[in-house]
Scaffold this active site. Structure first.
Site, PDB file in Angstrom:
ATOM      1  N   LYS A  77       0.831  -1.247   0.118  1.00 58.91           N
ATOM      2  CA  LYS A  77      -0.041   0.081  -0.035  1.00 58.91           C
ATOM      3  C   LYS A  77       0.840   1.144   0.024  1.00 58.91           C
ATOM      4  O   LYS A  77       1.649   1.394   0.595  1.00 58.91           O
ATOM      5  CB  LYS A  77      -0.839   0.004   1.313  1.00 58.91           C
ATOM      6  CG  LYS A  77      -1.804   0.953   1.402  1.00 58.91           C
ATOM      7  CD  LYS A  77      -2.696   0.599   2.821  1.00 58.91           C
ATOM      8  CE  LYS A  77      -3.638   1.745   2.755  1.00 58.91           C
ATOM      9  NZ  LYS A  77      -4.635   1.348   4.142  1.00 58.91           N
ATOM     10  N   SER A 152      -9.460   1.176   3.090  1.00 57.71           N
ATOM     11  CA  SER A 152      -8.669   2.080   2.196  1.00 57.71           C
ATOM     12  C   SER A 152      -7.580   1.206   1.401  1.00 57.71           C
ATOM     13  O   SER A 152      -7.032   2.043   0.755  1.00 57.71           O
ATOM     14  CB  SER A 152      -7.973   3.320   2.840  1.00 57.71           C
ATOM     15  OG  SER A 152      -7.194   2.610   4.070  1.00 57.71           O
ATOM     16  N   SER A 176      -9.434  -1.048   7.557  1.00 62.51           N
ATOM     17  CA  SER A 176      -8.778  -0.886   6.005  1.00 62.51           C
ATOM     18  C   SER A 176      -8.155  -2.106   5.567  1.00 62.51           C
ATOM     19  O   SER A 176      -7.910  -2.284   4.542  1.00 62.51           O
ATOM     20  CB  SER A 176      -7.985   0.388   6.104  1.00 62.51           C
ATOM     21  OG  SER A 176      -8.885   1.535   5.759  1.00 62.51           O
TER      22      SER A 176
HETATM   23  N1  GLN Z   1     -12.631   3.374   6.711  1.00 58.78           N
HETATM   24  C1  GLN Z   1     -12.093   3.911   7.932  1.00 58.78           C
HETATM   25  C2  GLN Z   1     -11.925   5.319   7.751  1.00 58.78           C
HETATM   26  O1  GLN Z   1     -12.321   5.848   6.848  1.00 58.78           O
HETATM   27  C3  GLN Z   1     -10.968   3.131   8.133  1.00 58.78           C
HETATM   28  C4  GLN Z   1      -9.914   3.409   7.609  1.00 58.78           C
HETATM   29  C5  GLN Z   1      -8.624   2.564   7.826  1.00 58.78           C
HETATM   30  O2  GLN Z   1      -8.829   1.632   8.371  1.00 58.78           O
HETATM   31  N2  GLN Z   1      -7.400   3.166   7.212  1.00 58.78           N
HETATM   32  O3  GLN Z   1     -11.114   5.961   8.652  1.00 58.78           O
END
Ligand code: GLN
Length: 486
Positions: A77, A152, A176
């Site tokens: 990532k 994400s 994420s």
């Molecule tokens: N979807 C969650 C957010 O928008 C989690 C994001 C993540 O785990 N990086 O914060």
């Protein structure tokens, strides 16, 4: 998909050791998959064609013994630092930033013999659940190009699910890794908070962030997790206790384990097929010798509010460094203030700005007690409740997400509904617990469904016993994964 890109990590190791295949041909086969598929999937922000083949060539001169990821292609990532490579975090503000050093996980991967093949797309600074918040491109779900891969870590999940790499790393702050793994029909795990070093991971919410693997099955996941885990003097939040061996437990079964499943799950607006797989998971575990009971999950109704206060507060502080002076593309202005405004105003996307505003607000004097301090109390309450719950149970088994992959654009104008997709995952980060999502089956629309297993802090090995048992029963990979033989 050619056979070379079909092998699991342990199959690869066996064949490498017998010299039946070599890293160069395997890496080239994967790069070919990327060239073929990524124009449609758009999972990668950068592919390291040359350095990957070169590294594979160097490995051919080395003895695979003692290198658990010898010749295994891995994608990262793009919020994980690789020395002298772009580190964009999916942000226009960092489009030209190169990292001066390797993250600890990168160092560990390389020592274990892995080949880094590229960087994957993400929601800007890992804020989002669909990978639509990337400044650069929208990644597609390999199961349905009209759907998001989740987020994400959507680029990492889509890259693995479409067979472009066997392994990718993601980061999980509120779900994420697990949510995109569920949306893309693959396995994704985060360890106990502190299990994996965050050194070289660009911080979003430091008290919640963890790096972890996305893989095609639980065995690959365990192998990679063993490599990544361990204390790191460069990250003072890493656990001192030695990392557990994980691979062995996968075959051990669940005899004697006590498992909680959430009571009243349907009340959480969960799609029906997901409930059915949850019930099937409970039945399988029971059949295999575990005791399964329904239990209320304390604090879940507060967890999203709590998460979005804590995470935004930390983000507003962590992102202060992107000012065009210390970090980020500078956009000049007549005064210093104007330069800051231009740099941050034009560099950050809408969602990131929303989080910085929210986070600044909940930390501001007059509101701190009402929001941030209160969220911290909720966090303590959640942590305490789960410490108690895990005195009674070994594991919790529940859906990873309330829905299957949603359509691109469907939630992008509705942040609250987007935030709701974290309902089953964010509380796990608040409580600092380990969790893994494994693919269970597919919906009538042909979209994957994930089941999540959560253990108490430090009990990753137990968690993988249940994951192994469920994986064998679901046999998802054999039946469904694109390209796998059926
Ligand atoms: N979807 C969650 C957010 O928008 C989690 C994001 C993540 O785990 N990086 O914060």
């Amino acid at each position: 998909m050619s056979a070379l890109t079909d092998y699991s990590i342990s199959e690869l190791q066996r064949l490498y050791k017998k010299r039946e295949i070599g890293p160069v041909e395997v890496v080239k086969a994967y790069l070919q998959e990327i060239d073929l598929k990524d124009p449609l999937v758009r999972a990668f922000l950068e592919v390291f064609h040359e350095s990957a083949v070169m590294r594979a060539g160097e490995l051919e001169e080395m003895d695979p013994e003692g290198m658990p990821l010898y010749g295994v292609p891995v994608a990262l990532k793009d919020n994980i630092s690789v020395k002298d490579r772009l580190l964009t975090c999916g942000s226009a503000l960092l489009s030209q930033y190169t990292s001066p050093y390797d993250a600890t996980v990168v160092h560990k991967l390389i020592e274990a013999g892995a080949v880094i093949v590229g960087k994957t797309n993400l929601d800007e600074f890992a804020m989002g659940s669909s990978t639509e918040n990337s400044a650069f491109q929208v990644t597609r779900n390999p199961w349905d190009e009209e759907c998001t891969p989740g987020g994400s870590s959507g680029g990492s999940a889509a890259a693995v699910a479409s067979g472009m790499v066997p392994v990718a790393l993601g980061s999980d702050t509120g779900g994420s890794i697990r949510q995109p793994a569920a949306f893309c029909g693959i396995t994704g795990m985060k360890g106990t908070y502190g299990r994996v070093s965050r050194y070289g991971l660009v911080a979003f919410a430091s008290s919640l962030d963890q790096i972890g693997p996305l893989t095609r099955d639980i065995n690959d996941c365990a192998v990679v997790m063993e490599v990544l885990s361990g204390h790191d003097p460069k990250d003072s939040t890493t656990l001192e206790s030695p990392a557990p061996g994980l691979v062995q437990g996968i075959e051990e079964g669940v005899e004697g384990l006590k498992v909680a499943v959430p009571a009243g799950i349907a009340g959480w607006q969960v799609e029906q097929p997901i409930i059915e797989f949850q019930e099937e998971a409970a039945a399988v575990l029971q059949r295999e010798g575990a005791t399964v009971e329904a239990a209320g999950l304390p604090g879940m109704e507060m967890s999203i509010a709590c998460y979005y206060i804590l995470a935004t507060a930390e983000a507003s502080s962590n992102l202060a460094r992107y000012d065009g002076v210390r970090y980020g593309n500078r956009i000049e202005g007549a005064t210093l203030r104007e330069m800051y405004e231009n740099t941050r105003g034009k560099g950050f996307g809408e969602e990131v700005k929303r989080r910085i505003l929210l986070g600044t607000y909940v930390l501001s004097s007059g509101y701190y007690d009402a929001y941030y301090a209160r969220a911290l109390k909720v966090k303590s309450m959640i942590c305490e409740s789960y410490r108690k719950l895990f005195k009674k149970y070994d594991l919790i088994v529940m859906p990873t997400t309330p829905s299957t992959a949603f359509k691109i654009g469907e939630k992008s104008d509705d942040p609250v509904s987007m935030y709701h997709s974290d309902i089953f995952t964010a509380w796990v980060n608040i409580a600092g617990l380990p969790a893994v999502s494994i693919p269970a089956g597919i919906s009538a629309e042909g979209l994957p469904i994930g089941i999540q297993i959560i253990a108490s802090a430090g009990e990753e090995a137990k968690m993988l016993r249940a994951a192994g048992t469920l994986e064998r029963s679901f046999s998802f990979r054999r039946r469904y994964l694109p390209g796998a033989d059926s």
